[in-house]
Design a protein around this motif. Structure first.
Motif, PDB file in Angstrom:
ATOM      1  N   ILE A 157     -40.642 -28.372  22.472  1.00  0.00           N
ATOM      2  CA  ILE A 157     -41.715 -29.215  22.877  1.00  0.00           C
ATOM      3  C   ILE A 157     -42.394 -28.766  21.553  1.00  0.00           C
ATOM      4  O   ILE A 157     -43.031 -29.858  20.318  1.00  0.00           O
ATOM      5  N   CYS A 158     -42.696 -27.708  21.031  1.00  0.00           N
ATOM      6  CA  CYS A 158     -43.270 -27.783  19.437  1.00  0.00           C
ATOM      7  C   CYS A 158     -41.854 -28.341  18.549  1.00  0.00           C
ATOM      8  O   CYS A 158     -42.781 -28.930  17.290  1.00  0.00           O
ATOM      9  N   CYS A 159     -40.807 -27.581  18.482  1.00  0.00           N
ATOM     10  CA  CYS A 159     -40.018 -28.138  18.081  1.00  0.00           C
ATOM     11  C   CYS A 159     -40.183 -30.319  17.529  1.00  0.00           C
ATOM     12  O   CYS A 159     -39.923 -30.112  16.894  1.00  0.00           O
ATOM     13  N   SER A 205     -40.087 -22.492  16.590  1.00  0.00           N
ATOM     14  CA  SER A 205     -39.095 -23.829  16.427  1.00  0.00           C
ATOM     15  C   SER A 205     -39.910 -24.852  15.600  1.00  0.00           C
ATOM     16  O   SER A 205     -38.939 -25.429  14.782  1.00  0.00           O
ATOM     17  N   GLN A 206     -40.724 -24.775  15.987  1.00  0.00           N
ATOM     18  CA  GLN A 206     -42.006 -25.646  14.693  1.00  0.00           C
ATOM     19  C   GLN A 206     -41.285 -25.472  13.253  1.00  0.00           C
ATOM     20  O   GLN A 206     -41.163 -25.938  13.106  1.00  0.00           O
ATOM     21  N   ALA A 207     -40.884 -24.447  12.580  1.00  0.00           N
ATOM     22  CA  ALA A 207     -40.682 -24.161  10.873  1.00  0.00           C
ATOM     23  C   ALA A 207     -38.983 -24.814  11.893  1.00  0.00           C
ATOM     24  O   ALA A 207     -38.541 -25.639  10.275  1.00  0.00           O
ATOM     25  N   SER A 208     -38.101 -24.868  12.314  1.00  0.00           N
ATOM     26  CA  SER A 208     -36.699 -25.195  13.118  1.00  0.00           C
ATOM     27  C   SER A 208     -37.222 -26.446  12.491  1.00  0.00           C
ATOM     28  O   SER A 208     -35.861 -27.655  11.994  1.00  0.00           O
ATOM     29  N   ALA A 209     -38.448 -27.446  13.198  1.00  0.00           N
ATOM     30  CA  ALA A 209     -38.644 -28.356  12.969  1.00  0.00           C
ATOM     31  C   ALA A 209     -38.635 -29.395  11.985  1.00  0.00           C
ATOM     32  O   ALA A 209     -38.600 -29.866  11.015  1.00  0.00           O
TER      33      ALA A 209
END
Length: 759
Positions: free
Chosen positions: A31-33, A400-404
């Motif tokens: 979700i966060c991604c 995951s936000q960083a991956s996004a």
């Protein structure tokens, strides 16, 4: 009417979808991604194999979301994760302080479907990966059981947030299962030889009091001999949900392919435990309880871990090693479980805390051999020992936000993830993350597009903290307490307080700092005091020639003495906090961590806040006021307390606290970002636990923004979120903006961490 008859075989309909990014896995990490990428312009397909979003946080499993805050049971102050995962936790706190998991389901679904750039596929399982070449994924095939439709998902970039790493597995990405040997990474907490045992799965149940007697007849598969569980005497009728995390099994099995077998064993255990509680006669208070809910799928802890260009290690966690490509942080303990789970004779887990939060590098967030595969969640590149910390949900979502954001930058630059490191673009990635609300310890925002960096910043008032008023009944020092205060470099100010007693006694006090600047473990004593206390009111002064070299938090420690009473203050001020030498067994905090020699773990004391309504500050006075709350803090590039509050805080006597941004020439302003204090120390557990507030007491609720002519540019009433991103319908051209706020309460002054303005 439809009639069809054919001797030829049929195929399900095939739908082809193309996107900029395909995210597999709809847990909190996925979700966060997906939402982070979509908000920054990427077309995203989010594939979830369940009917609800949230993974372990969902109503299907019902585990609370936790990360570096660790139930407020460690020394990581102001450590709640930022960006979207913080937004979700704050939103859930506002809408759902009772911790209802079904409400959380709706909040998570709402976040996803509100993004027009996301195509959401529920009940859809990825089962095949097509390769463009040996190192590149071309597309994924997936199937939805509910609409009998196949999907072909094409994108230049893929992110695996599936927990078990289904895309990484199918595409041939390098992975590991089990524990590395101590020798491989020189991790002293690792086993001497590599082995295959893993952390197991857990399944929870909820009970409910019906107010009348309830019978329970166990199913045939329920465990009949409860003594097979060594800890069976620990069961009680009051615990339910994820407080039963230690109902765990499967660590000696294949935690991917044996999941169904593991689930059946967990069902056997759960129904056997409930039968024991209801029918053994040992729990008469359970007569009116009914079994309201049992999980249908187990919550998974560990399976595959994929290899990136760097593997996070024990030393990164314990020593808080620095990485040039840091993009996130963790702070949960090194939390490993016995492979036998609930059938183990010893403790259900071994938790060793570090002295502070640690950086997580970008090199751990993509596959080292599949060049367009980003990693998210618990499958990132980490050793088994380090995984014990970075696996928890809030940390997993944070990376995951960083991956996004890496996917966003890859699209802009037309490159694959590893090239961001190779081409020196990680600094750009870090700045994009900071602009989105991500906190990266040790990395400061330097945003050349931010017009606030060109402004002269003034305020109608700035808090000069001369002391904390003595406005509550004195409380005995039943446990040691320390007041954390931010002090500038130089000699310490004199500190005065009142001590009360009914009998002659002695008060011991200390002034401490942390040996690691920016951490909050008070392990270095710079001044000691001992005061003779007489019956009645005693004026005590801590005066010392000690000095500190840089601005940092100082701990004014008052040692335990139940004969002494100290007044507290009802004032709640951003960046000011009291901590207590207390315990929290839920996270293996027993007052002091005493690590055995030879495992590479620090020994230290725990000093933790108390949850409101407790945890007031100590009433005291400073010989010279603390000057740590200046208006200029809003542009210093850090949007939470670290070595200082990093906030503008107004004087409580200021009836209309106002910040003013003045430019030498008019600026065209279309977007503003304001960051407020939603108490980043509060873990905001998402389910099971209830909370006394739905809005944090430090948060500015109401504010209005005016231009140079006094025209209202924007007004907000009832704010409760950490970050307010404001897109003005029409750009404003002005040489001045004034942000007029209201104090959150009579005891809490208005505070702002950060303001950014963009054309």
């Amino acid at each position: 009417m439809i009639r069809s008859e054919s001797i030829e075989k049929r195929s399900f309909p095939l739908v082809e979808l193309e996107a900029d990014l395909v995210v597999t896995g709809g847990g909190l990490s996925g979700i966060c991604c997906a939402v982070t990428a979509a908000r920054h312009g990427l077309k995203v397909v989010l594939v979830q194999d369940r009917s609800v979003l949230g993974g372990n946080a969902s109503s299907e499993i019902r585990l609370w979301i936790l990360g570096a805050t660790s139930h407020m049971g460690n020394n990581n102050r102001w450590a709640r994760e930022g960006g979207l995962v913080d937004e979700i936790l704050v939103e859930n706190m506002y809408r759902n302080p009772e911790g209802n998991p079904v409400i959380l389901d709706a909040i998570l679904l709402d976040k996803v479907v509100s993004e027009p750039n996301i195509t959401l596929l529920l009940n859809t399982t990825v089962y095949h990966a097509e390769k463009q070449d040996s190192a590149t994924i071309a597309s994924l095939k997936a199937y939805c059981s509910q609409n009998q439709t196949e999907y072909e998902l094409k994108a230049p970039l893929f992110c695996d947030a599936s927990g078990d790493g289904v895309v990484g597995f199918l595409s041939g990405a390098a992975f590991r299962m089990g524990a590395e040997s101590m020798e491989e990474f020189n991790e002293l907490f690792a086993p001497t030889e590599a082995y295959g045992e893993l952390l197991g799965h857990s399944l929870y149940f909820y009970s409910k009091d019906t107010g009348r007697p309830v019978r329970f007849t166990p199913p045939s598969f329920a465990l009949t001999d409860i003594t097979q569980i060594p800890k069976f005497r620990s069961f009680n009728s009051q615990e339910y949900g994820c407080k039963l995390w230690w109902i765990e099994y499967g660590g000696r099995m294949d935690t991917v392919h044996d999941t169904e077998k593991i689930k059946w064993e967990l069902w056997k255990i759960v129904y056997g435990v409930w039968n024991y509680i209801k029918n053994s006669g040992n729990f008469p208070e359970a007569e009116t309880l009914t079994l309201e809910w049992v999980g249908m799928i187990p919550g998974k802890r560990e399976s595959r871990r994929f290899e990136g260009d760097y593997m996070l290690k024990q030393q990164d966690v314990v020593e808080q090693r620095l990485h040039d490509d840091a993009v996130a942080f963790g702070g949960w303990s090194l939390d490993l479980h016995p492979s036998d789970g609930i059938y183990a004779a010893g403790p259900g887990c071994t938790q060793w805390h570090s002295k502070g939060i640690y950086q997580i590098p970008f090199r751990s967030l993509y596959s080292r051999n599949i060049n367009n595969l980003l990693l998210a969640g618990r499958i990132i590149s980490a050793s088994h020992v380090a995984f014990g910390s970075c696996r928890v949900m809030a940390t997993s979502a944070y990376v995951s936000q960083a991956s996004a954001m890496a996917a966003v930058l890859c699209k802009t630059l037309g490159c694959n993830p590893a090239a961001l490191n190779d081409n020196g673009n990680v600094a750009t990635l870090q700045q994009l993350l900071l602009r989105s609300g991500q906190h990266i310890p040790g990395v400061v925002a330097k945003d050349t597009d931010d017009l606030v960096q060109q402004a002269t910043i003034t305020a109608s008032s700035e808090l000069l903290l001369s002391g904390l008023e003595e406005d509550s009944v004195p409380q005995p020092l039943d446990i040691a307490v320390a007041q954390m205060v931010p002090l500038n470099a130089g000699k310490l100010p004199a500190i005065q307080l009142h001590a009360y007693s009914d009998a002659p006694t002695t008060l011991r006090a200390e002034i401490r700092i942390s040996s690691r600047r920016g951490s909050y473990t008070p392990d270095t004593t710079i001044a000691q005091f001992e005061f003779a206390i007489e019956p009645g009111k005693n004026c005590v002064e801590l005066r010392s020639d000690a000095a500190i070299e840089q601005m940092q938090y100082v701990f004014i420690v008052l040692h335990k003495n139940p004969l002494v009473k100290i007044s507290r203050s009802d004032k709640r001020i951003t960046g000011i906090l009291s901590v207590f030498s207390t315990t929290n067994p839920a996270v293996s905090n027993y007052g002091k961590q005493e690590a055995p020699d030879g495992i590479g773990i620090d020994s230290f004391e725990f000093w933790c806040p108390q949850r409101r309504p407790a945890g007031q500050n100590i009433a005291l006075q400073f010989g010279s006021p603390l000057r740590a709350f200046a208006a200029a803090n809003i542009s210093n590039g850090v949007a939470r307390p670290t070595t200082q509050p990093n906030a503008w805080v107004a004087d409580l006597n200021d009836a209309a606290p106002t910040l003013t941004l003045q430019w030498a020439a008019p600026k065209r302003i279309k977007k503003l970002i304001l960051s407020f204090d939603t108490d980043l120390d509060h873990p905001m557990e998402s389910v099971l636990m209830s909370h006394p507030e739905n809005v944090m007491p430090f948060c500015v609720r109401n504010y209005t923004i005016f231009d140079e002519s006094g025209n209202k540019v924007y007004e907000k009433k009832g704010n409760y979120q950490t970050r307010n991103e404001i897109e003005l319908p029409d750009a404003v051209v002005t040489s001045r903006l004034s942000i007029k706020t209201e104090h959150p309460s009579a005891n809490t002054p208005a505070a702002i961490f950060e303001i950014r303005c963009f054309e």
